[in-house]
Design a protein around this motif. Structure first.
Motif, PDB file in Angstrom:
ATOM      1  N   GLY A  14       0.793  -1.213   0.000  1.00  0.00           N
ATOM      2  CA  GLY A  14       0.000   0.000   0.000  1.00  0.00           C
ATOM      3  C   GLY A  14       0.827   1.265   0.000  1.00  0.00           C
ATOM      4  O   GLY A  14       0.431   2.273  -0.540  1.00  0.00           O
ATOM      5  N   GLU A  15       1.998   1.252   0.624  1.00  0.00           N
ATOM      6  CA  GLU A  15       2.783   2.461   0.810  1.00  0.00           C
ATOM      7  C   GLU A  15       3.928   2.538  -0.202  1.00  0.00           C
ATOM      8  O   GLU A  15       4.642   1.575  -0.401  1.00  0.00           O
ATOM      9  CB  GLU A  15       3.348   2.473   2.235  1.00  0.00           C
TER      10      GLU A  15
ATOM     11  N   GLU B   5      -5.104   5.788  -9.142  1.00  0.00           N
ATOM     12  CA  GLU B   5      -5.540   6.146  -7.792  1.00  0.00           C
ATOM     13  C   GLU B   5      -4.347   6.647  -6.975  1.00  0.00           C
ATOM     14  O   GLU B   5      -3.225   6.145  -7.116  1.00  0.00           O
ATOM     15  CB  GLU B   5      -6.133   4.918  -7.078  1.00  0.00           C
TER      16      GLU B   5
ATOM     17  N   ARG C 114      -1.959   6.956  -3.832  1.00  0.00           N
ATOM     18  CA  ARG C 114      -1.478   5.973  -2.866  1.00  0.00           C
ATOM     19  C   ARG C 114      -0.812   6.671  -1.691  1.00  0.00           C
ATOM     20  O   ARG C 114      -0.404   7.822  -1.793  1.00  0.00           O
ATOM     21  CB  ARG C 114      -0.447   5.047  -3.532  1.00  0.00           C
ATOM     22  N   THR C 115      -0.657   5.977  -0.618  1.00  0.00           N
ATOM     23  CA  THR C 115       0.038   6.476   0.560  1.00  0.00           C
ATOM     24  C   THR C 115       1.540   6.394   0.308  1.00  0.00           C
ATOM     25  O   THR C 115       2.025   5.428  -0.290  1.00  0.00           O
ATOM     26  CB  THR C 115      -0.327   5.621   1.790  1.00  0.00           C
TER      27      THR C 115
ATOM     28  N   ASP D 206      -0.499   1.772  -9.306  1.00  0.00           N
ATOM     29  CA  ASP D 206       0.020   0.580  -8.639  1.00  0.00           C
ATOM     30  C   ASP D 206       0.476  -0.423  -9.695  1.00  0.00           C
ATOM     31  O   ASP D 206      -0.348  -1.094 -10.287  1.00  0.00           O
ATOM     32  CB  ASP D 206      -1.072  -0.030  -7.755  1.00  0.00           C
TER      33      ASP D 206
ATOM     34  N   TRP E 123       0.722   8.077  -7.474  1.00  0.00           N
ATOM     35  CA  TRP E 123      -0.499   7.567  -8.106  1.00  0.00           C
ATOM     36  C   TRP E 123      -0.138   6.357  -8.947  1.00  0.00           C
ATOM     37  O   TRP E 123       0.871   6.343  -9.656  1.00  0.00           O
ATOM     38  CB  TRP E 123      -1.126   8.643  -9.003  1.00  0.00           C
TER      39      TRP E 123
END
Length: 172
Positions: free
Chosen positions: A35-36, A65, A67-68, A79, A77
């Motif tokens: 996630g990070e 999207e 992201r952290t 993934d 942004w």
């Protein structure tokens, strides 16, 4: 005690360095699943103006999207990440890099590491940079989406061309 033909110190240092490089490579390779996004903050990342920027970053850039990240005054942004932003960089002074105006923001473009393109909101203080992987995302779309937050930073200089500073009538 038998002496070795080489010092164990440098060999151990090399082994530790190699391990660190492999670990870093694995962590970067896993960011597509994690996630990070790991990033380094800019020198002036704690500038309050950067806080104004980062709290207003868009939720998406194109189809990517937000992201952290693990660093202050940054954004990412996609993934895996296709667009990265850092606020608080040292602003570039006069340059020969290409400069374009997009929706009222001057951006200089560094294409030297293609397919990664670096866009800097030229003449803004503190400085703001956007890195775009052109194999995944559109640089034009990224700077259009990020123009509103770039405008939050005071503009100290604008792009100009040689023709803006020369009196062409004197050249004839």
């Amino acid at each position: 005690m038998r002496s070795l033909p080489f010092s164990a110190g440098p060999r151990r240092a090399f082994a530790l360095s190699a391990t660190a490089v492999v670990a870093a490579g694995l962590s970067l390779g896993l960011t597509g699943c994690a996630g990070e996004v790991p990033m380094d903050p800019a020198k002036d990342a704690n500038n309050p103006r950067c806080a104004d920027v980062t709290v207003r970053l868009p939720a998406t850039i194109g189809d990517f999207e937000k992201r952290t990240t693990n660093a202050q005054s940054t954004g990412a942004w996609g993934d895996p990440a296709a667009v990265l932003l850092r606020c608080g960089i040292e602003s570039t002074g006069p340059t020969t890099l290409e400069c374009v105006a997009v929706d009222g923001v001057d951006w200089i473009i560094d294409r030297s590491r293609a397919p990664l393109y670096r866009f800097e909101a030229y003449g803004r203080s503190p400085g703001l940079e956007v890195i775009v992987d052109s194999k995944k995302a559109s640089g034009t779309e990224a700077v259009q989406e990020l123009g509103a937050v770039a405008k939050l930073l005071p503009q100290t200089r604008k792009c100009s061309s040689v023709s803006d500073t020369l009196d062409l009538s004197k050249l004839q």
